[in-house]
Design a protein around this motif. Structure first.
Motif, PDB file in Angstrom:
ATOM      1  N   ALA A   1       0.777   6.921  -6.571  1.00 23.86           N
ATOM      2  CA  ALA A   1      -0.473   7.641  -6.846  1.00 23.86           C
ATOM      3  C   ALA A   1      -0.260   9.148  -6.671  1.00 23.86           C
ATOM      4  O   ALA A   1      -0.712   9.946  -7.496  1.00 23.86           O
ATOM      5  N   ALA A   2       0.426   9.530  -5.607  1.00 18.79           N
ATOM      6  CA  ALA A   2       0.692  10.956  -5.366  1.00 18.79           C
ATOM      7  C   ALA A   2       1.604  11.530  -6.455  1.00 18.79           C
ATOM      8  O   ALA A   2       1.363  12.627  -6.966  1.00 18.79           O
TER       9      ALA A   2
ATOM     10  N   SER B   1      -0.424  11.731  -9.894  1.00 22.39           N
ATOM     11  CA  SER B   1      -1.756  12.362  -9.935  1.00 22.39           C
ATOM     12  C   SER B   1      -1.830  13.524 -10.922  1.00 22.39           C
ATOM     13  O   SER B   1      -2.856  13.724 -11.583  1.00 22.39           O
TER      14      SER B   1
ATOM     15  N   ALA C   1       0.812  -1.218   0.000  1.00 25.83           N
ATOM     16  CA  ALA C   1       0.000   0.000   0.000  1.00 25.83           C
ATOM     17  C   ALA C   1       0.847   1.270   0.000  1.00 25.83           C
ATOM     18  O   ALA C   1       0.540   2.222  -0.714  1.00 25.83           O
ATOM     19  N   ARG C   2       1.898   1.289   0.798  1.00 24.53           N
ATOM     20  CA  ARG C   2       2.724   2.508   0.866  1.00 24.53           C
ATOM     21  C   ARG C   2       3.333   2.847  -0.497  1.00 24.53           C
ATOM     22  O   ARG C   2       3.367   4.007  -0.903  1.00 24.53           O
TER      23      ARG C   2
ATOM     24  N   THR D   1      -5.745   2.376  -9.057  1.00 22.89           N
ATOM     25  CA  THR D   1      -4.655   2.099  -8.115  1.00 22.89           C
ATOM     26  C   THR D   1      -4.874   0.785  -7.377  1.00 22.89           C
ATOM     27  O   THR D   1      -3.908   0.092  -7.047  1.00 22.89           O
TER      28      THR D   1
ATOM     29  N   ILE E   1       2.160   2.000  -3.422  1.00 23.93           N
ATOM     30  CA  ILE E   1       1.048   2.418  -4.283  1.00 23.93           C
ATOM     31  C   ILE E   1       0.669   3.864  -3.976  1.00 23.93           C
ATOM     32  O   ILE E   1       0.461   4.677  -4.895  1.00 23.93           O
ATOM     33  N   GLN E   2       0.582   4.207  -2.707  1.00 26.90           N
ATOM     34  CA  GLN E   2       0.222   5.577  -2.322  1.00 26.90           C
ATOM     35  C   GLN E   2       1.244   6.586  -2.824  1.00 26.90           C
ATOM     36  O   GLN E   2       0.884   7.653  -3.317  1.00 26.90           O
ATOM     37  N   GLU E   3       2.517   6.258  -2.722  1.00 26.27           N
ATOM     38  CA  GLU E   3       3.564   7.159  -3.205  1.00 26.27           C
ATOM     39  C   GLU E   3       3.450   7.376  -4.713  1.00 26.27           C
ATOM     40  O   GLU E   3       3.549   8.501  -5.192  1.00 26.27           O
TER      41      GLU E   3
END
Length: 186
Positions: A18-19, A22, A11-12, A38, A14-16
């Motif tokens: 995604a940011a 974006s 998840a971490r 995502t 993926i979050q990075e």
């Protein structure tokens, strides 16, 4: 079932990504792309296509054997690129030679014939007709370098397509045992 084998970033990571990605959706030409969700971001090792459900236990057993023979890998999502004007992707760094060996072992164990050499990547967007501007989007990701993570699981995934974006679900997963070939030092 339409199946493939993958390594899924945590998840971490993926979050990075995604940011970092974006802003790409605001660039010229982005509206003509089909952006992947995502929740479905993964690194495909092998695409199996349509497989009868009763073959899943055998596939899982073969994947478990492969996982037992290959080490857990240290990877990170980094950079970006394109496959022509049809696919925009995020790259992978770390133990990529070992990841290539893992993909080859999965393809061999599952008798997957693939004419394309394995190129570690995570697909961000696709275009059916080709889209100008993808290279510029990839350039935006040039400096991206996500957190390093351990790829310790191999997933047998189901792909469901139809209306809307593809949906991916885990059918089986096997844990790499950390034994096997020596790791790359990259």
């Amino acid at each position: 079932m339409r199946l493939f084998v993958a390594v899924n970033p945590p998840a971490r990571a993926i979050q990075e990504l995604a940011a970092a990605s974006s802003s790409l959706r605001e660039l010229p030409g982005a509206e003509r792309l089909r952006w992947s969700e995502t929740a479905g971001w993964h690194l495909t090792l092998a695409f199996l296509g349509d497989v009868p459900a009763d073959e899943v236990p055998s596939l899982a057993g073969k994947l478990a054997t492969v996982a037992d023979e290959h080490p857990r890998l240290r990877l990170r999502l980094a950079g970006g690129g394109t496959f022509g004007d049809r696919v925009l992707w995020c790259g992978v760094q770390g133990e990529t030679a070992a990841l290539r060996r893992l993909a080859g072992a999965v393809r061999d164990a599952l008798d997957v014939a693939d004419d394309h050499p394995f190129h570690p990547h995570l697909t961000l967007a696709r275009s059916r007709a080709g889209a100008r501007g993808m290279r510029g989007m990839a350039d935006v990701l040039k400096g991206f370098r996500g957190v390093e993570w351990e790829a310790g699981w191999i997933y047998l995934m189901r792909s469901e397509t139809g209306s809307g974006p593809a949906r991916y679900t885990v059918v089986e997963r096997v844990r790499s045992q950390g034994r096997g070939e020596l790791r790359d030092k990259r």
